[in-house]
Design an enzyme around this catalytic site. Structure first.
Site, PDB file in Angstrom:
ATOM      1  N   ARG A   5      52.509  -5.300  42.432  1.00  0.00           N
ATOM      2  CA  ARG A   5      51.318  -4.806  43.147  1.00  0.00           C
ATOM      3  C   ARG A   5      50.295  -4.370  42.103  1.00  0.00           C
ATOM      4  O   ARG A   5      50.443  -3.338  41.475  1.00  0.00           O
ATOM      5  CB  ARG A   5      51.740  -3.603  44.012  1.00  0.00           C
ATOM      6  CG  ARG A   5      50.702  -3.113  44.986  1.00  0.00           C
ATOM      7  CD  ARG A   5      51.080  -1.719  45.506  1.00  0.00           C
ATOM      8  NE  ARG A   5      50.600  -0.707  44.587  1.00  0.00           N
ATOM      9  CZ  ARG A   5      51.170   0.488  44.402  1.00  0.00           C
ATOM     10  NH1 ARG A   5      52.266   0.824  45.058  1.00  0.00           N
ATOM     11  NH2 ARG A   5      50.652   1.354  43.561  1.00  0.00           N
TER      12      ARG A   5
ATOM     13  N   HIS B 112      48.355   1.464  45.939  1.00  0.00           N
ATOM     14  CA  HIS B 112      49.162   1.205  47.143  1.00  0.00           C
ATOM     15  C   HIS B 112      48.271   0.847  48.338  1.00  0.00           C
ATOM     16  O   HIS B 112      48.456  -0.169  49.000  1.00  0.00           O
ATOM     17  CB  HIS B 112      50.016   2.435  47.462  1.00  0.00           C
ATOM     18  CG  HIS B 112      50.660   2.385  48.801  1.00  0.00           C
ATOM     19  ND1 HIS B 112      51.665   1.492  49.106  1.00  0.00           N
ATOM     20  CD2 HIS B 112      50.427   3.092  49.930  1.00  0.00           C
ATOM     21  CE1 HIS B 112      52.024   1.668  50.371  1.00  0.00           C
ATOM     22  NE2 HIS B 112      51.291   2.620  50.891  1.00  0.00           N
TER      23      HIS B 112
ATOM     24  N   TYR C 252      50.704   7.913  38.682  1.00  0.00           N
ATOM     25  CA  TYR C 252      52.136   7.684  38.493  1.00  0.00           C
ATOM     26  C   TYR C 252      52.526   6.430  37.708  1.00  0.00           C
ATOM     27  O   TYR C 252      53.701   6.172  37.513  1.00  0.00           O
ATOM     28  CB  TYR C 252      52.856   7.687  39.849  1.00  0.00           C
ATOM     29  CG  TYR C 252      52.257   6.727  40.876  1.00  0.00           C
ATOM     30  CD1 TYR C 252      52.543   5.372  40.828  1.00  0.00           C
ATOM     31  CD2 TYR C 252      51.407   7.191  41.879  1.00  0.00           C
ATOM     32  CE1 TYR C 252      52.007   4.502  41.751  1.00  0.00           C
ATOM     33  CE2 TYR C 252      50.859   6.320  42.815  1.00  0.00           C
ATOM     34  CZ  TYR C 252      51.159   4.985  42.748  1.00  0.00           C
ATOM     35  OH  TYR C 252      50.616   4.127  43.660  1.00  0.00           O
TER      36      TYR C 252
HETATM   37  C1  LIG Z   1      59.168   4.599  57.800  1.00  0.00           C
HETATM   38  C2  LIG Z   1      58.005   4.838  56.921  1.00  0.00           C
HETATM   39  N1  LIG Z   1      58.090   5.760  55.958  1.00  0.00           N
HETATM   40  C3  LIG Z   1      57.025   5.985  55.158  1.00  0.00           C
HETATM   41  C4  LIG Z   1      55.873   5.296  55.324  1.00  0.00           C
HETATM   42  C5  LIG Z   1      54.682   5.549  54.415  1.00  0.00           C
HETATM   43  N2  LIG Z   1      54.582   4.423  53.489  1.00  0.00           N
HETATM   44  C6  LIG Z   1      53.793   3.387  53.778  1.00  0.00           C
HETATM   45  S1  LIG Z   1      54.025   2.137  52.719  1.00  0.00           S
HETATM   46  C7  LIG Z   1      55.171   2.983  51.840  1.00  0.00           C
HETATM   47  C8  LIG Z   1      55.827   2.329  50.670  1.00  0.00           C
HETATM   48  C9  LIG Z   1      56.378   1.013  51.030  1.00  0.00           C
HETATM   49  O1  LIG Z   1      56.936   0.418  49.909  1.00  0.00           O
HETATM   50  P1  LIG Z   1      57.496  -1.053  49.956  1.00  0.00           P
HETATM   51  O2  LIG Z   1      58.475  -1.211  51.052  1.00  0.00           O
HETATM   52  O3  LIG Z   1      57.943  -1.386  48.595  1.00  0.00           O
HETATM   53  O4  LIG Z   1      56.225  -1.918  50.370  1.00  0.00           O
HETATM   54  P2  LIG Z   1      54.845  -2.061  49.593  1.00  0.00           P
HETATM   55  O5  LIG Z   1      53.966  -0.956  50.069  1.00  0.00           O
HETATM   56  O6  LIG Z   1      55.119  -1.984  48.132  1.00  0.00           O
HETATM   57  O7  LIG Z   1      54.307  -3.375  50.008  1.00  0.00           O
HETATM   58  C10 LIG Z   1      55.372   4.236  52.386  1.00  0.00           C
HETATM   59  C11 LIG Z   1      56.280   5.248  51.847  1.00  0.00           C
HETATM   60  C12 LIG Z   1      55.824   4.346  56.361  1.00  0.00           C
HETATM   61  N3  LIG Z   1      54.718   3.623  56.618  1.00  0.00           N
HETATM   62  N4  LIG Z   1      56.907   4.130  57.138  1.00  0.00           N
END
Ligand SMILES: Cc1ncc(C[n+]2csc(CCOP(=O)(O)OP(=O)(O)O)c2C)c(N)n1
Ligand SMILES: [Mg+2]
Lengths: 355, 320
Positions: A257, A261, A270
């Site tokens: 990425r 985020h 971070y």
């Molecule tokens: C169940 C849940 N917990 C927390 C969040 C908040 N949140 C949104 S994206 C994210 C990280 C997701 O990481 P990853 O699965 O690696 O996907 P990426 O964002 O890197 O595409 C978090 C903690 C959420 N949307 N849903």
């Protein structure tokens, strides 16, 4: 009795196109020149949407948006492997997948501007609304795959999720069910190394995400997620396995990425700029360009033309989204159930949303 | 004394209590290095280190479930869930374990955990970042549910939650996080759980609200002689405060942003029907969200009870 080894696993990693633009002749999918150009054009389109979305967000014309920069090969390479009858369950970071599958760009802009109507996929596209609770969509793909099997359909169901999502219970249950029922499912993990601020090594103590397939008795493979041909090949192989009754596959697309985020995040808190710079050198377009140039498929003028077309297509989509009448308040209630409850009917009147 | 917003007040409560009680540990997604998605835990990793400020994998069930195990062993875990909707995967842990373990083991094991989470509509966030499912938690026995409405009470209520012997769900109104600043003492102080506050005294209408809706109800009360009760603890709520006020005013309006059906307003109305019906001069009115899922940004203002809807309810009970 001596201790004996009763099973072992090996994790394969697939790479087709290296960073210098050299493709492995044996592993290279049989694309002709036009097909390769089309892949390139889809990546440019996705990137253009992404850039425009980020600037619209800064102008206050879109809500929070999740950038896909750097992940275009994982997204486009997998999306082009599907057939019309397959089903797709996306997470919220799937602009490249959705556009490659023909999801209208103006609808995506509507979604990101906070309008539910953007989630209503056009007829003929079996794409579920993107899932916001991370990982919660994974079991849906298992279920759809089980249904396909029950109906005897020659289709497969695929779900996209991140490295963070692989830590959720949903992931475990979905892959386990798929293993037990030999469901024609493809689990596409985009391991972009980060889940907001949490690095990949804090999600699982396992060396790869791909190897987790082993525990469920399904197939697992890691692919270079910045290599569009490798991603295509792995997805096509997984779909073929699924459709020929050999069950599910977990594909770990090893990517990065490059942006924050979301637009609400500040990744400088971070991770180091050096890390990002290192990964920028590996981003998927650079090597695809080099490859195409060697094959005589790329010139700067060609790319300029593609970029120009993409920009006008995306800008047209933005004005279509922005010029559309705002949503009707009554829609808040109207779609809750097939038949509205008495209370809902009353609320529509007392709130003045329906005469 | 400093002027703090709710984010800073909660941070201050956590910091003080972590200094006072070395059993307090924080766990959640992005709470360490990043300081939490709302920056509530900013700076705490630096002070208390990674064993007490734990960045977890993305696993809400795991976060809440492991907090239960830590608490059983004697720690005082404080779990952060990034948004209310993401607690749903952990509900089995809260309902089937946290709220029951004291009863099931007849007091041998307890579960003094705090689960903090932002909730509520009104910040134009993405889908499922605006839930208001407080009634769900209130329905299940064994769990306390707390909602602050100001920086001052956020710090005092959280301090009480951190000293409570049972599980507390601490719901933080995301709309208020940075929108109000009040004087907050540097030292720690506790506001007791289970007690409401009279936010504004009045003679004609009792208004019960909490969190972000409290401020909207107060704004709506201009021109009415309304007594506004800030409920603060939703479970167990302060029955006496409500009944005393209704016995005085004879009118009750409850305002909450959550969907009306099965909302907490129903429980409050039922209490008044059972205990003070003869004092009522007008039917009880609930001003609440319609029976529908919380909409995305473009429609959220329509969903959330606006000032004019609350004023209409006040006028209706006055004219009855
Ligand atoms: C169940 C849940 N917990 C927390 C969040 C908040 N949140 C949104 S994206 C994210 C990280 C997701 O990481 P990853 O699965 O690696 O996907 P990426 O964002 O890197 O595409 C978090 C903690 C959420 N949307 N849903
Ligand atoms: Mg990730």
């Amino acid at each position: 009795m001596p201790i004996s080894i009763i099973d072992e696993f090996k994790i394969r990693r697939l790479e087709v196109l290296d960073e210098s633009g050299e493709a492995d002749a044996e592993l290279m999918p049989p694309f002709d020149g036009n097909e390769i150009k089309k892949i390139f054009e889809r990546i440019i389109l996705a990137r253009t949407f992404n850039q425009r979305a980020l600037s619209l967000q800064r102008e206050g014309r879109l809500g929070t948006y999740a950038s896909i920069l750097g992940q275009e090969a994982s997204q486009v390479g997998s999306a082009i492997a599907f057939e019309q009858s397959d089903w797709i369950f996306p997470s919220f970071r799937e602009t490249g997948v959705l556009l490659a599958l023909g999801y209208p760009a103006w609808q995506l802009f509507r979604y990101w501007s906070g309008d539910e109507r953007g989630m209503s996929a056009p007829d003929g596209l079996n794409i579920f609304p993107m899932s916001v609770p991370v990982g919660s969509q994974i079991p849906h793909a298992t279920g759809t795959a089980m249904a396909m099997k029950i109906r005897g359909a020659k289709s497969a169901s695929a779900v996209y999720f991140g490295d963070g999502a692989s830590s959720r219970g949903d992931f475990h249950e979905a892959l386990n069910l798929a293993g037990v029922f030999k469901a024609p499912a493809v689990f596409l993990c985009q391991n972009n190394q980060w889940a907001i601020s949490v690095p990949r090594h804090l999600q699982t103590a396992a060396k790869t995400i791909a190897q987790r397939a082993f525990g469920y008795g399904i197939e697992g493979i890691q692919v270079d997620g910045n290599d569009v041909f490798a991603v295509y090949r792995a997805t096509k192989d997984a779909l073929n396995r699924a459709k020929s009754g050999q069950g599910a596959t977990l594909i770990e697309c090893f990517t990065y990425r490059l942006d924050d985020h979301t637009t609400s995040d500040d990744s400088s808190r971070y991770r180091s700029a050096e890390e990002v710079e290192e990964w920028k050198k590996k981003e998927p377009l650079i090597r695809l360009r080099l490859f195409m140039k060697k094959k005589g498929l790329w010139t700067q003028a060609y790319e300029d033309g593609v970029a120009g077309n993409a920009l006008s297509e995306i800008d047209k989509a933005i004005s279509q989204a922005e010029n559309y009448p705002p949503p009707d308040k009554a829609d808040i209630i109207r779609f809750t159930n097939a038949r509205l409850t008495l209370r809902q009917k009353k609320e529509l009147k007392t709130l003045g949303w329906e005469k | 004394m400093a002027k703090l917003n709710i984010v800073q007040a909660i941070n201050s409560a956590l910091k003080n209590e972590m200094k006072r009680n070395s059993d307090v540990v924080l766990l959640g997604e992005d709470i360490g290095r990043d300081g939490g998605v709302f920056r509530v835990t900013e700076g705490l990793l630096e002070i208390f280190g990674p064993e007490r400020v734990i960045d977890t994998p993305l696993a809400e069930l795991g976060i809440i479930g492991s907090a239960i195990g830590m608490a059983a062993y004697g720690l005082k875990p404080v779990a952060e869930i990034q948004f209310m909707a993401f607690s749903y995967a952990g509900l089995e842990q809260i309902f089937s374990h946290a709220g029951r373990i004291r009863s099931r083991s007849r007091g041998r094991f307890t579960c003094p955990i705090v689960v903090r989470m932002p909730y509520g509509i009104g910040i134009k966030a993405p889908e499922l970042h605006s839930e208001s499912a407080e009634a769900l938690f209130c329905h299940m026995p064994g769990i306390k549910v707390v909602v602050p409405s100001s920086p001052y009470n956020a710090k005092g209520l959280l301090t009480s939650a951190l000293r409570d012997p049972d599980p507390v769900i601490f719901l933080e109104p995301s709309r208020l996080y940075r929108s109000i600043k009040t004087d907050v003492p540097d030292e720690d102080y506790a506001i007791p759980l289970g007690k409401a506050a009279i936010y504004q005294e009045g003679k004609d209408i009792t208004v019960v609200a909490w969190g972000a809706m409290l401020h909207r109800a107060a704004e709506a009360s201009a021109g009415f002689d309304a007594e506004i009760i800030d409920l603060m603890t939703l479970k167990p709520f302060d029955e006496e405060a409500i009944l005393n006020s209704v016995r005085k005013t004879g009118r009750l309006v409850i305002a909450h942003e959550a969907t009306r059906s099965g909302g907490l307003g129903a429980e409050i109305a039922a209490l008044v029907a059972e205990e003070a019906v003869m004092h009522l001069k007008a039917p009880v009115i609930r001003v609440a969200g319609p029976e529908a899922v919380t909409p995305m940004a473009k429609l959220e203002d329509a969903y959330m009870p606006q000032i004019d809807r609350i004023r209409k309810a006040f006028a209706t009970v006055m004219e009855f």
